[in-house]
Design a protein around this motif. Structure first.
Motif, PDB file in Angstrom:
ATOM      1  N   GLN A   1      39.030  46.690  30.282  1.00  0.00           N
ATOM      2  CA  GLN A   1      38.405  45.369  30.147  1.00  0.00           C
ATOM      3  C   GLN A   1      37.674  45.024  31.451  1.00  0.00           C
ATOM      4  O   GLN A   1      38.305  44.702  32.457  1.00  0.00           O
ATOM      5  CB  GLN A   1      39.466  44.313  29.864  1.00  0.00           C
ATOM      6  CG  GLN A   1      38.895  42.948  29.521  1.00  0.00           C
ATOM      7  CD  GLN A   1      38.194  42.947  28.174  1.00  0.00           C
ATOM      8  OE1 GLN A   1      38.770  43.324  27.177  1.00  0.00           O
ATOM      9  NE2 GLN A   1      36.935  42.536  28.175  1.00  0.00           N
TER      10      GLN A   1
ATOM     11  N   LEU B   1      35.777  43.264  34.546  1.00  0.00           N
ATOM     12  CA  LEU B   1      35.987  41.958  35.164  1.00  0.00           C
ATOM     13  C   LEU B   1      34.826  41.013  34.912  1.00  0.00           C
ATOM     14  O   LEU B   1      35.003  39.792  34.873  1.00  0.00           O
ATOM     15  CB  LEU B   1      36.202  42.138  36.676  1.00  0.00           C
ATOM     16  CG  LEU B   1      36.478  40.860  37.480  1.00  0.00           C
ATOM     17  CD1 LEU B   1      37.819  40.266  37.052  1.00  0.00           C
ATOM     18  CD2 LEU B   1      36.480  41.169  38.975  1.00  0.00           C
ATOM     19  N   ASP B   2      33.612  41.564  34.735  1.00  0.00           N
ATOM     20  CA  ASP B   2      32.437  40.711  34.602  1.00  0.00           C
ATOM     21  C   ASP B   2      32.338  40.020  33.249  1.00  0.00           C
ATOM     22  O   ASP B   2      31.351  39.333  32.962  1.00  0.00           O
ATOM     23  CB  ASP B   2      31.164  41.518  34.864  1.00  0.00           C
ATOM     24  CG  ASP B   2      31.004  42.679  33.893  1.00  0.00           C
ATOM     25  OD1 ASP B   2      31.784  42.757  32.918  1.00  0.00           O
ATOM     26  OD2 ASP B   2      30.100  43.515  34.114  1.00  0.00           O
ATOM     27  N   GLY B   3      33.317  40.188  32.393  1.00  0.00           N
ATOM     28  CA  GLY B   3      33.304  39.522  31.104  1.00  0.00           C
ATOM     29  C   GLY B   3      32.595  40.292  30.001  1.00  0.00           C
ATOM     30  O   GLY B   3      32.560  39.827  28.855  1.00  0.00           O
ATOM     31  N   SER B   4      32.024  41.426  30.333  1.00  0.00           N
ATOM     32  CA  SER B   4      31.386  42.239  29.302  1.00  0.00           C
ATOM     33  C   SER B   4      32.455  42.778  28.348  1.00  0.00           C
ATOM     34  O   SER B   4      33.633  42.834  28.702  1.00  0.00           O
ATOM     35  CB  SER B   4      30.593  43.383  29.932  1.00  0.00           C
ATOM     36  OG  SER B   4      31.432  44.187  30.728  1.00  0.00           O
TER      37      SER B   4
ATOM     38  N   ASN C   1      40.869  43.369  39.408  1.00  0.00           N
ATOM     39  CA  ASN C   1      41.087  41.941  39.127  1.00  0.00           C
ATOM     40  C   ASN C   1      40.272  41.023  40.026  1.00  0.00           C
ATOM     41  O   ASN C   1      40.491  39.814  40.073  1.00  0.00           O
ATOM     42  CB  ASN C   1      42.574  41.595  39.243  1.00  0.00           C
ATOM     43  CG  ASN C   1      43.131  41.910  40.625  1.00  0.00           C
ATOM     44  OD1 ASN C   1      42.368  42.183  41.559  1.00  0.00           O
ATOM     45  ND2 ASN C   1      44.446  41.875  40.757  1.00  0.00           N
TER      46      ASN C   1
END
Length: 589
Positions: free
Chosen positions: A331, A333-336, A499
């Motif tokens: 997953q 970190l940049d929200g992609s 993180n």
């Protein structure tokens, strides 16, 4: 006896146990005084054996060629004057099922047999046809009817008249031809035929096929003599002047074993046949009929079994055609959107066995303990059957690992190998001691791509592990447990995702010693965008070189040309960012 006087007595002779042959009989009168008087004798024959054919009728090869005779020979003399003797002669026209009477010049009894004669023109008219001759009402001189109901029958074919037919051969394929989904056609090459009819006759050549259970042959293609001659003229070369003609067959028939032959036909004589070429048609692709366990849950000691519709070729079972991987979620970190990465299971954890139409995966005894809660992906794509037909549809199946017993679903102790990035940016790994007495060491392994792992630490206790390491987005860890019996087992993968926490300044020099007076290095930190200061000093602390380093060079390879007057020896590189400093010794040769 006086003339006209009836017989005084009648005697019956039971000759059942007497052998066949001629006998003479008389009557003997014996008086009270012992004197004898003899009658005259009467001669007779005992014959109860039916006449039978002696050997094979002529022509013995069942083919009538000019000069042959058509005859039957029996084991004894026949009654040629017996009433009821009948002769029949019929012919089945070549290439048809039409039957008609075939006239004969004569049919005579020869004493111990029968002889048929035919006019030449009559036989020529029905060349290649099948003749059936029969004689009925046959008796021997004692009146015994012939065996088989007093009738005999013989069948022969009308053979050579004039020039013979050209021979023909199949030059290719040599043997064991195969038609499958990858190669749907097979080419047969005709050869050894008299293309210009210099010594034999040739009207056409037909390529035929049949299955083992078939009686008749089926036509694939017919090529006329004219087409054969034109092809030969067009393709003839100085190095290859032998006539040949290729016929490519793309069969649209049921899968199975078949034989193919070539048949040459001429103006006269029998058809000539090539040798047969056997092969197989198999265009049906294999497919998966069953996968177990069928509930997508893999429990303790359970194998994975894949069953196909037919036997699978061992040569097709390669790493890119069948694989079993652990699925891990990454997953960013940049929200992609997150994505799955698939990590190949270590060979020590799974073994694949193949037999016929089955493939089975067996797992290490601690597999479910080490992989509890994880997901496996089984992928099958590109495997083939024994003749090269590729699997009709790829298989992608997921299995969820549970460390429970199959029958009672009792929960067992699991390794539970986990990891996380803590507040100071370091990585902390933890796990349970599942079998302390049977475990000799815990080897921590790390990978940046999930494919290539390197050992970074070896521990004797399940005490956990912590390290500082720079990485982007995600880094992968696993445990290699060395057992006391000499075997090894592996944990599932622990994926540590970035993180966003700060990571301390690190740097390294390579190569070391440096080459050509050039200092090559790289650096990394996270959480600060301050510029860096690079210093090179000798062991006394004297400054020899300094420069400012752009923070945009983070993670990139850098190089510095040192002053030429520096002597060979040991030096220090200091890299400072804010309140962090990293120092590395290097050697100048």
């Amino acid at each position: 006896l006086y003339s006209g006087q009836p017989p005084l007595d009648t005697l019956t002779w039971n000759a059942t146990n007497q052998p066949d042959g001629r006998y003479t009989a008389r009557a003997v009168a014996v008086g009270n005084t012992g004197r004898q008087n003899f009658s005259g004798t009467l001669s007779g024959l005992k014959d109860r054996i039916a006449p039978a054919l002696l050997g094979t009728p002529a022509p013995a090869d069942s083919v009538f060629d000019w000069g042959d005779e058509v005859s039957f020979t029996f084991t004894e003399a026949l009654d040629c004057q017996a009433a009821g003797i009948q002769y029949t002669s019929r012919v089945v026209t070549y290439g048809t099922t039409d039957t008609t009477d075939l006239a004969y010049t004569s049919a005579v009894c020869t004493g111990n047999g029968f002889l048929f004669t035919y006019a030449e023109d009559t036989l020529k008219k029905y060349f290649g046809g099948t003749v059936i001759v029969a004689v009925s009402g046959i008796k021997d001189l004692a009146g015994n009817p012939a065996a088989h109901g007093s009738k005999v029958t013989y069948t022969f074919t009308i053979g050579e008249w004039g020039e013979s037919t050209s021979p023909v051969s199949l030059l290719t394929p040599v043997s064991n031809w195969l038609v499958n989904s990858s190669h749907p056609s097979v080419t047969f090459t005709l050869g050894d035929y008299d293309v210009f009819e210099t010594a034999t006759t040739l009207d056409s050549i037909t390529l035929e096929y049949r299955a083992p259970a078939d009686v008749s042959w089926k036509r694939i293609q017919t090529v006329t003599q004219d087409s054969l001659a034109k092809y030969y003229t067009a393709t003839r070369t100085a190095s290859n002047d032998h006539p040949h003609y290729p016929i490519t067959w793309t069969p649209v028939i049921a899968d199975g074993n078949y034989s193919v032959r070539a048949v040459a036909y001429g103006a006269h004589g029998f058809a000539e046949y090539s040798g047969e070429r056997s092969g197989r048609i198999d265009v049906s692709a294999p497919w998966v009929t069953k996968i177990t366990p069928g509930n997508d849950t893999l429990k303790h000691t359970e194998p994975i079994l894949v069953t196909f519709t037919e036997s699978i070729a061992a040569s097709s079972l390669k790493s890119d055609s069948i694989s079993l991987h652990e699925r891990v979620l990454v997953q960013p970190l940049d929200g992609s959107p997150g994505y799955f990465n698939y990590i190949k299971l270590p060979s020590a954890m799974v073994e694949m066995a193949h037999s016929g139409n089955k493939i089975e995966f067996y797992f290490d005894r601690q597999f479910t303990s080490n992989y509890h809660g994880k997901t496996l992906r089984l992928r099958i794509s590109g495997v083939t059957d024994e003749v090269g037909n590729v699997l009709n549809r790829s298989v992608d199946t997921l299995f969820h690992v549970q460390n429970v017993t199959p029958a009672s679903s009792q929960r067992l102790v699991s390794l539970d190998f986990t990891g996380e990035q803590v507040a100071d940016g370091s990585i902390v790994l933890q796990w349970n001691a599942v079998d302390p007495a049977g475990t000799q060491a815990y080897v921590v392994e790390r990978s940046r791509d999930g494919e290539f792992f390197q050992s970074i630490a070896q521990l004797t206790e399940a005490e956990g592990y912590q390290e500082v390491v720079r990485f982007e987005e995600a880094i992968y860890y696993r445990l290699r447990l060395q057992r006391t019996d000499g075997t090894e087992t592996y944990s599932a993968i622990a994926v540590i995702q970035d993180n966003g926490l700060a990571q301390p300044l690190t740097t390294e020099v390579y190569p070391n010693p440096i080459e050509d007076g050039t200092l090559r290095y790289s650096w990394y930190s996270k959480g600060s965008e301050e510029s860096l200061t690079l210093e090179v000093r000798d062991l006394r602390g004297a400054l020899l070189y300094t420069e400012t380093v752009d923070p945009a060079t983070r993670g990139l390879k850098q190089s510095v040309k040192l002053p030429e007057h520096l002597e060979t020896g040991l030096y220090m590189m200091h890299l400072t960012q804010g309140n962090q400093t990293q120092s590395v010794k290097f050697i100048k040769q």
